[in-house]
Design a protein around this motif. Sequence first.
Motif, PDB file in Angstrom:
ATOM      1  N   THR A 216      39.895  38.052  33.461  1.00 44.91           N
ATOM      2  CA  THR A 216      38.632  38.549  34.020  1.00 44.91           C
ATOM      3  C   THR A 216      37.852  37.420  34.687  1.00 44.91           C
ATOM      4  O   THR A 216      37.059  37.664  35.600  1.00 44.91           O
ATOM      5  CB  THR A 216      37.776  39.180  32.910  1.00 44.91           C
ATOM      6  N   GLU A 219      39.153  37.245  38.216  1.00 47.81           N
ATOM      7  CA  GLU A 219      38.677  38.425  38.950  1.00 47.81           C
ATOM      8  C   GLU A 219      37.225  38.245  39.381  1.00 47.81           C
ATOM      9  O   GLU A 219      36.856  38.532  40.532  1.00 47.81           O
ATOM     10  CB  GLU A 219      38.823  39.665  38.066  1.00 47.81           C
ATOM     11  N   ALA A 220      36.392  37.748  38.467  1.00 49.26           N
ATOM     12  CA  ALA A 220      34.975  37.531  38.790  1.00 49.26           C
ATOM     13  C   ALA A 220      34.811  36.442  39.848  1.00 49.26           C
ATOM     14  O   ALA A 220      33.960  36.550  40.745  1.00 49.26           O
ATOM     15  CB  ALA A 220      34.214  37.162  37.518  1.00 49.26           C
ATOM     16  N   PHE A 221      35.620  35.388  39.765  1.00 53.96           N
ATOM     17  CA  PHE A 221      35.551  34.289  40.738  1.00 53.96           C
ATOM     18  C   PHE A 221      35.911  34.782  42.140  1.00 53.96           C
ATOM     19  O   PHE A 221      35.225  34.460  43.120  1.00 53.96           O
ATOM     20  CB  PHE A 221      36.495  33.168  40.308  1.00 53.96           C
ATOM     21  N   GLU A 223      35.780  37.856  43.280  1.00 60.36           N
ATOM     22  CA  GLU A 223      34.766  38.803  43.758  1.00 60.36           C
ATOM     23  C   GLU A 223      33.510  38.072  44.222  1.00 60.36           C
ATOM     24  O   GLU A 223      32.933  38.405  45.265  1.00 60.36           O
ATOM     25  CB  GLU A 223      34.428  39.784  42.637  1.00 60.36           C
ATOM     26  N   LYS A 224      33.105  37.049  43.473  1.00 62.67           N
ATOM     27  CA  LYS A 224      31.907  36.286  43.830  1.00 62.67           C
ATOM     28  C   LYS A 224      32.067  35.598  45.180  1.00 62.67           C
ATOM     29  O   LYS A 224      31.118  35.523  45.973  1.00 62.67           O
ATOM     30  CB  LYS A 224      31.625  35.257  42.740  1.00 62.67           C
ATOM     31  N   ASN A 225      33.275  35.099  45.463  1.00 62.80           N
ATOM     32  CA  ASN A 225      33.514  34.346  46.699  1.00 62.80           C
ATOM     33  C   ASN A 225      34.182  35.183  47.784  1.00 62.80           C
ATOM     34  O   ASN A 225      34.629  34.625  48.796  1.00 62.80           O
ATOM     35  CB  ASN A 225      34.378  33.121  46.387  1.00 62.80           C
ATOM     36  N   THR A 226      34.235  36.502  47.572  1.00 63.63           N
ATOM     37  CA  THR A 226      34.832  37.453  48.527  1.00 63.63           C
ATOM     38  C   THR A 226      36.195  36.976  49.034  1.00 63.63           C
ATOM     39  O   THR A 226      36.427  36.845  50.242  1.00 63.63           O
ATOM     40  CB  THR A 226      33.883  37.718  49.716  1.00 63.63           C
ATOM     41  N   SER A 288      31.479  26.616  53.711  1.00 69.58           N
ATOM     42  CA  SER A 288      31.218  27.630  52.691  1.00 69.58           C
ATOM     43  C   SER A 288      32.478  28.375  52.261  1.00 69.58           C
ATOM     44  O   SER A 288      32.492  29.014  51.205  1.00 69.58           O
ATOM     45  CB  SER A 288      30.184  28.639  53.204  1.00 69.58           C
TER      46      SER A 288
END
Length: 393
Positions: A216, A219-221, A223-226, A288
Amino acid sequence: MTLLKPKYKSESRYGKWWYAPHHRLKRLISRAVYHLSYCLLRPKHRQPKIPVADIKRILLIRYDVLGDMAVTMPLISAFHTANPAIKIDVIASTRNRLLIDGDRRVHKVILFQENPAFWFKVWSLRQNNYDLIFSFIDRKPIRQALIGHLAGNRHTLRVSIMRPLKYRAFFDKTIRLIGQSFQHVARRYLHLANEVVEFSKNILDTPIRLDYSPSTVVEAFLEKNTLNHREFLVVNISAGREATKWTTQNFVDLIVAVRRRTAYPIVVICTQADAADAAKIHEAINDSRVVIFPPTKNIFEIVELLSRSLMLITPDTGVVHLASAAQTPVVALYTNIQSGKTAEWTPYQVPHRLVIAPEDALVADIPARVVFDAVASLLDELRALQPPVTSSA
Protein backbone atom coordinates in the motif's frame (compact mmCIF):
# COMPACT_ATOMS: atom_id res chain seq x y z
CA MET A 1 39.68 7.70 -17.46
CA THR A 2 41.22 6.30 -14.30
CA LEU A 3 42.73 2.88 -14.89
CA LEU A 4 43.87 0.48 -12.20
CA LYS A 5 47.17 -1.36 -12.40
CA PRO A 6 47.03 -4.69 -14.25
CA LYS A 7 46.40 -7.67 -12.02
CA TYR A 8 49.52 -9.44 -13.24
CA LYS A 9 52.69 -7.58 -14.17
CA SER A 10 55.27 -8.89 -16.61
CA GLU A 11 57.56 -9.68 -13.68
CA SER A 12 54.86 -11.84 -12.03
CA ARG A 13 55.58 -15.03 -10.12
CA TYR A 14 54.95 -17.14 -13.24
CA GLY A 15 58.41 -16.25 -14.55
CA LYS A 16 60.26 -17.02 -11.33
CA TRP A 17 62.57 -20.05 -11.20
CA TRP A 18 60.83 -21.40 -8.11
CA TYR A 19 57.26 -21.23 -9.42
CA ALA A 20 57.06 -24.60 -11.25
CA PRO A 21 58.30 -26.79 -8.35
CA HIS A 22 56.24 -24.72 -5.90
CA HIS A 23 53.11 -25.25 -8.02
CA ARG A 24 53.77 -29.00 -8.29
CA LEU A 25 54.18 -29.21 -4.51
CA LYS A 26 50.82 -27.48 -3.97
CA ARG A 27 49.15 -29.94 -6.34
CA LEU A 28 50.68 -32.90 -4.50
CA ILE A 29 49.46 -31.52 -1.15
CA SER A 30 45.96 -30.99 -2.60
CA ARG A 31 45.83 -34.57 -3.82
CA ALA A 32 47.08 -35.88 -0.48
CA VAL A 33 44.40 -33.90 1.40
CA TYR A 34 41.74 -35.17 -1.01
CA HIS A 35 42.70 -38.84 -0.65
CA LEU A 36 43.00 -38.59 3.15
CA SER A 37 39.60 -36.90 3.52
CA TYR A 38 38.11 -39.39 1.04
CA CYS A 39 39.27 -42.32 3.18
CA LEU A 40 37.89 -40.71 6.34
CA LEU A 41 34.55 -39.41 5.02
CA ARG A 42 33.74 -41.88 2.23
CA PRO A 43 31.69 -39.48 0.07
CA LYS A 44 28.92 -40.97 -2.08
CA HIS A 45 30.34 -39.79 -5.43
CA ARG A 46 28.47 -42.42 -7.47
CA GLN A 47 25.04 -41.88 -5.94
CA PRO A 48 22.32 -42.19 -8.64
CA LYS A 49 19.73 -39.48 -9.20
CA ILE A 50 17.00 -39.23 -6.57
CA PRO A 51 13.39 -39.07 -7.87
CA VAL A 52 11.90 -35.75 -6.77
CA ALA A 53 8.82 -37.57 -5.46
CA ASP A 54 11.02 -39.40 -2.92
CA ILE A 55 12.49 -36.22 -1.42
CA LYS A 56 10.96 -35.12 1.86
CA ARG A 57 13.29 -32.39 3.14
CA ILE A 58 16.26 -30.36 1.88
CA LEU A 59 18.60 -27.76 3.37
CA LEU A 60 20.09 -24.83 1.42
CA ILE A 61 23.26 -23.14 2.74
CA ARG A 62 22.91 -19.52 1.58
CA TYR A 63 24.21 -17.16 4.30
CA ASP A 64 25.64 -14.44 2.03
CA VAL A 65 24.00 -11.38 0.42
CA LEU A 66 20.63 -10.38 -1.01
CA GLY A 67 21.46 -10.90 -4.69
CA ASP A 68 22.75 -14.43 -4.05
CA MET A 69 19.51 -15.36 -2.33
CA ALA A 70 17.49 -13.86 -5.20
CA VAL A 71 19.23 -16.02 -7.82
CA THR A 72 18.57 -19.11 -5.66
CA MET A 73 14.80 -18.54 -5.77
CA PRO A 74 14.35 -20.41 -9.11
CA LEU A 75 15.77 -23.53 -7.43
CA ILE A 76 13.33 -23.17 -4.53
CA SER A 77 10.47 -22.68 -7.02
CA ALA A 78 11.55 -25.73 -9.04
CA PHE A 79 11.50 -28.03 -6.00
CA HIS A 80 8.22 -26.61 -4.70
CA THR A 81 6.51 -26.93 -8.09
CA ALA A 82 7.79 -30.47 -8.69
CA ASN A 83 6.82 -31.69 -5.21
CA PRO A 84 4.87 -29.26 -2.97
CA ALA A 85 5.28 -31.67 -0.03
CA ILE A 86 9.05 -31.04 0.16
CA LYS A 87 10.07 -29.05 3.23
CA ILE A 88 12.79 -26.55 2.27
CA ASP A 89 14.97 -25.14 5.06
CA VAL A 90 17.47 -22.34 4.44
CA ILE A 91 20.49 -21.20 6.44
CA ALA A 92 20.41 -17.46 5.73
CA SER A 93 22.18 -14.28 6.85
CA THR A 94 20.72 -11.13 8.37
CA ARG A 95 21.32 -9.46 4.98
CA ASN A 96 19.31 -11.87 2.83
CA ARG A 97 16.73 -13.50 5.10
CA LEU A 98 14.36 -10.57 4.37
CA LEU A 99 13.77 -12.11 0.96
CA ILE A 100 12.44 -15.42 2.32
CA ASP A 101 10.88 -14.49 5.67
CA GLY A 102 7.20 -15.27 5.17
CA ASP A 103 7.78 -17.15 1.89
CA ARG A 104 5.28 -20.01 1.85
CA ARG A 105 7.67 -22.22 -0.12
CA VAL A 106 10.27 -22.09 2.66
CA HIS A 107 9.54 -24.22 5.71
CA LYS A 108 12.17 -22.84 8.10
CA VAL A 109 14.83 -20.11 8.09
CA ILE A 110 17.92 -20.68 10.26
CA LEU A 111 19.94 -17.52 10.90
CA PHE A 112 23.69 -17.98 10.48
CA GLN A 113 25.73 -16.65 13.40
CA GLU A 114 29.41 -16.93 14.22
CA ASN A 115 29.00 -18.26 17.76
CA PRO A 116 28.86 -21.68 19.48
CA ALA A 117 25.07 -21.52 19.83
CA PHE A 118 24.72 -21.66 16.04
CA TRP A 119 26.72 -24.88 15.81
CA PHE A 120 24.57 -26.52 18.49
CA LYS A 121 21.55 -25.47 16.45
CA VAL A 122 23.09 -27.02 13.31
CA TRP A 123 23.69 -30.26 15.23
CA SER A 124 20.03 -30.30 16.26
CA LEU A 125 19.04 -30.18 12.57
CA ARG A 126 20.11 -33.83 12.22
CA GLN A 127 16.69 -34.88 13.49
CA ASN A 128 15.16 -33.41 10.31
CA ASN A 129 16.64 -36.29 8.25
CA TYR A 130 17.55 -34.18 5.24
CA ASP A 131 17.66 -35.97 1.91
CA LEU A 132 19.76 -33.23 0.29
CA ILE A 133 21.99 -30.42 1.54
CA PHE A 134 23.08 -27.86 -1.06
CA SER A 135 26.21 -25.72 -0.63
CA PHE A 136 26.29 -22.70 -2.97
CA ILE A 137 28.76 -20.26 -1.40
CA ASP A 138 32.21 -19.98 -3.01
CA ARG A 139 34.07 -18.92 0.13
CA LYS A 140 35.04 -21.01 3.17
CA PRO A 141 34.10 -24.48 1.86
CA ILE A 142 35.32 -26.20 5.06
CA ARG A 143 32.73 -24.32 7.11
CA GLN A 144 29.96 -25.36 4.71
CA ALA A 145 31.19 -28.95 4.68
CA LEU A 146 31.10 -28.96 8.48
CA ILE A 147 27.52 -27.65 8.42
CA GLY A 148 26.62 -30.39 5.94
CA HIS A 149 28.12 -33.16 8.07
CA LEU A 150 26.66 -31.88 11.35
CA ALA A 151 23.16 -31.33 9.94
CA GLY A 152 23.08 -34.44 7.73
CA ASN A 153 22.77 -38.16 8.41
CA ARG A 154 24.30 -41.20 6.72
CA HIS A 155 21.71 -41.15 3.94
CA THR A 156 22.00 -37.37 3.31
CA LEU A 157 23.49 -36.36 -0.04
CA ARG A 158 25.69 -33.26 0.31
CA VAL A 159 25.84 -31.37 -2.99
CA SER A 160 28.20 -28.51 -3.80
CA ILE A 161 29.24 -26.23 -6.61
CA MET A 162 32.65 -27.15 -8.05
CA ARG A 163 35.50 -26.87 -5.52
CA PRO A 164 39.31 -27.18 -5.71
CA LEU A 165 40.45 -30.80 -5.55
CA LYS A 166 41.44 -30.74 -1.86
CA TYR A 167 37.86 -29.86 -0.82
CA ARG A 168 35.89 -32.26 -3.03
CA ALA A 169 35.87 -35.23 -0.66
CA PHE A 170 34.08 -33.12 1.96
CA PHE A 171 30.97 -33.27 -0.26
CA ASP A 172 29.22 -36.22 -1.88
CA LYS A 173 28.77 -34.38 -5.18
CA THR A 174 30.82 -31.47 -6.52
CA ILE A 175 29.44 -30.74 -9.94
CA ARG A 176 31.26 -29.04 -12.79
CA LEU A 177 29.08 -27.70 -15.58
CA ILE A 178 30.34 -27.21 -19.12
CA GLY A 179 30.70 -23.49 -19.80
CA GLN A 180 29.55 -22.63 -16.27
CA SER A 181 31.46 -19.33 -16.27
CA PHE A 182 29.25 -18.14 -19.12
CA GLN A 183 25.93 -19.29 -17.64
CA HIS A 184 23.75 -17.19 -15.42
CA VAL A 185 24.28 -18.32 -11.84
CA ALA A 186 20.53 -18.99 -11.35
CA ARG A 187 20.55 -21.37 -14.30
CA ARG A 188 23.74 -22.97 -13.01
CA TYR A 189 22.03 -23.83 -9.71
CA LEU A 190 19.13 -25.37 -11.63
CA HIS A 191 21.60 -27.44 -13.66
CA LEU A 192 23.25 -28.55 -10.43
CA ALA A 193 19.93 -29.75 -8.99
CA ASN A 194 19.13 -31.45 -12.29
CA GLU A 195 22.35 -33.49 -11.98
CA VAL A 196 21.34 -35.07 -8.66
CA VAL A 197 17.52 -35.09 -8.77
CA GLU A 198 15.25 -36.72 -11.32
CA PHE A 199 12.55 -34.18 -12.21
CA SER A 200 9.52 -35.15 -14.28
CA LYS A 201 9.61 -31.84 -16.19
CA ASN A 202 12.28 -29.45 -17.42
CA ILE A 203 13.28 -27.00 -14.66
CA LEU A 204 16.05 -25.08 -16.44
CA ASP A 205 13.82 -22.15 -17.45
CA THR A 206 12.31 -21.57 -14.00
CA PRO A 207 12.10 -17.78 -13.41
CA ILE A 208 12.87 -15.80 -10.27
CA ARG A 209 9.63 -15.59 -8.29
CA LEU A 210 9.16 -13.92 -4.92
CA ASP A 211 6.30 -14.55 -2.50
CA TYR A 212 4.95 -11.21 -1.23
CA SER A 213 1.80 -9.11 -0.96
CA PRO A 214 1.25 -5.82 -2.87
CA SER A 215 2.43 -2.75 -0.96
CA THR A 216 0.00 0.00 0.00
CA VAL A 217 3.02 2.29 0.52
CA VAL A 218 3.97 1.99 -3.15
CA GLU A 219 0.37 2.44 -4.27
CA ALA A 220 0.08 5.66 -2.25
CA PHE A 221 3.43 6.94 -3.58
CA LEU A 222 2.44 6.37 -7.21
CA GLU A 223 -0.95 8.00 -6.71
CA LYS A 224 0.57 11.03 -4.97
CA ASN A 225 3.05 11.59 -7.82
CA THR A 226 0.59 10.64 -10.61
CA LEU A 227 2.82 7.87 -11.94
CA ASN A 228 1.07 5.42 -14.24
CA HIS A 229 1.77 1.71 -14.59
CA ARG A 230 4.83 1.02 -16.78
CA GLU A 231 5.13 4.71 -17.70
CA PHE A 232 8.09 5.77 -15.54
CA LEU A 233 11.73 4.76 -15.10
CA VAL A 234 13.51 3.84 -11.87
CA VAL A 235 17.13 4.89 -11.27
CA ASN A 236 18.99 3.19 -8.43
CA ILE A 237 22.01 5.20 -7.24
CA SER A 238 23.25 2.76 -4.55
CA ALA A 239 25.87 0.06 -5.04
CA GLY A 240 27.30 -2.56 -2.72
CA ARG A 241 30.97 -2.10 -3.64
CA GLU A 242 33.22 0.89 -4.29
CA ALA A 243 34.18 -0.50 -7.70
CA THR A 244 30.54 -0.45 -8.87
CA LYS A 245 29.55 3.03 -7.67
CA TRP A 246 28.64 5.65 -10.26
CA THR A 247 29.22 9.35 -9.57
CA THR A 248 26.50 11.79 -8.57
CA GLN A 249 27.30 13.99 -11.58
CA ASN A 250 26.91 11.04 -13.94
CA PHE A 251 23.45 10.35 -12.52
CA VAL A 252 22.51 14.02 -12.95
CA ASP A 253 23.69 14.05 -16.58
CA LEU A 254 21.87 10.81 -17.36
CA ILE A 255 18.55 11.83 -15.79
CA VAL A 256 18.63 15.23 -17.51
CA ALA A 257 19.24 13.52 -20.87
CA VAL A 258 16.43 11.01 -20.31
CA ARG A 259 13.97 13.73 -19.28
CA ARG A 260 14.94 15.98 -22.20
CA ARG A 261 14.73 13.30 -24.89
CA THR A 262 12.03 10.90 -23.67
CA ALA A 263 9.93 12.86 -21.15
CA TYR A 264 9.52 9.77 -18.95
CA PRO A 265 9.16 10.57 -15.23
CA ILE A 266 12.03 9.31 -13.08
CA VAL A 267 11.89 7.70 -9.63
CA VAL A 268 15.21 7.66 -7.77
CA ILE A 269 15.77 4.87 -5.25
CA CYS A 270 18.65 4.42 -2.81
CA THR A 271 19.65 3.07 0.57
CA GLN A 272 19.52 5.24 3.67
CA ALA A 273 23.31 5.70 3.42
CA ASP A 274 22.92 7.37 0.00
CA ALA A 275 19.90 9.54 0.87
CA ALA A 276 22.05 12.70 0.93
CA ASP A 277 23.35 11.96 -2.59
CA ALA A 278 19.79 11.41 -3.81
CA ALA A 279 18.81 14.81 -2.39
CA LYS A 280 21.76 16.44 -4.20
CA ILE A 281 20.73 14.84 -7.49
CA HIS A 282 17.13 15.99 -7.02
CA GLU A 283 18.23 19.54 -6.21
CA ALA A 284 20.65 19.72 -9.16
CA ILE A 285 18.00 18.57 -11.66
CA ASN A 286 15.16 20.72 -10.27
CA ASP A 287 12.43 18.85 -12.16
CA SER A 288 9.02 18.11 -10.65
CA ARG A 289 8.82 14.83 -12.59
CA VAL A 290 11.96 13.50 -10.91
CA VAL A 291 11.01 12.19 -7.47
CA ILE A 292 12.72 10.22 -4.71
CA PHE A 293 11.18 7.07 -3.29
CA PRO A 294 11.84 7.18 0.48
CA PRO A 295 14.62 4.75 1.52
CA THR A 296 13.10 1.60 2.99
CA LYS A 297 14.23 -1.63 4.62
CA ASN A 298 11.22 -3.43 3.16
CA ILE A 299 12.69 -5.20 0.11
CA PHE A 300 9.25 -6.00 -1.27
CA GLU A 301 8.34 -2.31 -1.53
CA ILE A 302 11.25 -1.97 -3.97
CA VAL A 303 10.09 -5.08 -5.86
CA GLU A 304 6.55 -3.70 -6.06
CA LEU A 305 7.83 -0.33 -7.32
CA LEU A 306 9.96 -2.05 -9.96
CA SER A 307 7.02 -4.19 -11.09
CA ARG A 308 5.09 -0.98 -11.85
CA SER A 309 7.96 0.70 -13.74
CA LEU A 310 8.99 0.52 -17.37
CA MET A 311 12.72 0.09 -16.74
CA LEU A 312 15.43 0.04 -14.08
CA ILE A 313 18.81 1.76 -14.50
CA THR A 314 21.33 0.63 -11.89
CA PRO A 315 24.93 -0.24 -11.08
CA ASP A 316 25.69 -3.93 -10.53
CA THR A 317 23.98 -4.77 -7.23
CA GLY A 318 21.23 -6.98 -5.81
CA VAL A 319 18.51 -4.69 -7.21
CA VAL A 320 19.31 -6.16 -10.65
CA HIS A 321 17.89 -9.50 -9.50
CA LEU A 322 14.89 -7.88 -7.80
CA ALA A 323 14.05 -6.34 -11.18
CA SER A 324 14.33 -9.79 -12.76
CA ALA A 325 11.82 -11.06 -10.19
CA ALA A 326 9.54 -8.13 -11.05
CA GLN A 327 9.91 -8.88 -14.80
CA THR A 328 11.21 -5.35 -15.36
CA PRO A 329 13.77 -4.56 -18.12
CA VAL A 330 17.18 -3.40 -16.88
CA VAL A 331 20.12 -1.26 -17.96
CA ALA A 332 22.98 -2.37 -15.69
CA LEU A 333 26.50 -1.00 -15.24
CA TYR A 334 29.33 -3.47 -14.62
CA THR A 335 33.06 -3.65 -14.00
CA ASN A 336 35.34 -6.68 -14.12
CA ILE A 337 37.26 -5.46 -11.06
CA GLN A 338 36.74 -7.50 -7.88
CA SER A 339 33.96 -9.54 -9.46
CA GLY A 340 33.41 -12.79 -11.29
CA LYS A 341 32.32 -13.27 -14.87
CA THR A 342 29.76 -10.63 -15.84
CA ALA A 343 27.60 -13.23 -17.61
CA GLU A 344 26.94 -14.95 -14.29
CA TRP A 345 25.20 -11.95 -12.71
CA THR A 346 23.30 -10.25 -15.52
CA PRO A 347 19.53 -9.60 -15.42
CA TYR A 348 17.68 -12.91 -15.72
CA GLN A 349 14.98 -13.62 -18.32
CA VAL A 350 14.14 -9.94 -18.92
CA PRO A 351 15.12 -7.56 -21.76
CA HIS A 352 18.29 -5.76 -20.76
CA ARG A 353 21.37 -3.83 -21.81
CA LEU A 354 24.78 -4.21 -20.18
CA VAL A 355 27.23 -1.31 -20.00
CA ILE A 356 30.63 -2.71 -19.04
CA ALA A 357 33.56 -0.52 -18.03
CA PRO A 358 36.80 -0.93 -20.00
CA GLU A 359 39.24 -3.52 -18.67
CA ASP A 360 40.64 -2.54 -15.25
CA ALA A 361 38.33 0.51 -15.09
CA LEU A 362 35.66 1.33 -12.51
CA VAL A 363 31.94 1.81 -13.11
CA ALA A 364 32.58 5.47 -12.27
CA ASP A 365 34.62 5.69 -15.50
CA ILE A 366 31.58 4.93 -17.68
CA PRO A 367 30.34 8.17 -19.35
CA ALA A 368 26.69 9.14 -18.94
CA ARG A 369 26.20 9.38 -22.72
CA VAL A 370 27.11 5.69 -23.13
CA VAL A 371 24.50 4.72 -20.53
CA PHE A 372 21.91 6.94 -22.21
CA ASP A 373 22.57 5.21 -25.54
CA ALA A 374 21.86 1.88 -23.82
CA VAL A 375 18.65 3.28 -22.31
CA ALA A 376 17.51 4.58 -25.72
CA SER A 377 18.31 1.22 -27.35
CA LEU A 378 16.31 -0.70 -24.75
CA LEU A 379 13.38 1.71 -25.04
CA ASP A 380 13.34 1.10 -28.81
CA GLU A 381 13.23 -2.66 -28.18
CA LEU A 382 10.39 -2.32 -25.68
CA ARG A 383 8.35 -0.22 -28.11
CA ALA A 384 8.88 -2.88 -30.79
CA LEU A 385 7.66 -5.57 -28.37
CA GLN A 386 4.41 -3.74 -27.64
CA PRO A 387 1.42 -5.19 -29.51
CA PRO A 388 0.07 -2.91 -32.25
CA VAL A 389 -3.05 -0.91 -31.43
CA THR A 390 -5.96 -1.99 -33.63
CA SER A 391 -8.84 0.38 -34.22
CA SER A 392 -12.36 -1.01 -34.08
CA ALA A 393 -14.47 -0.64 -37.20
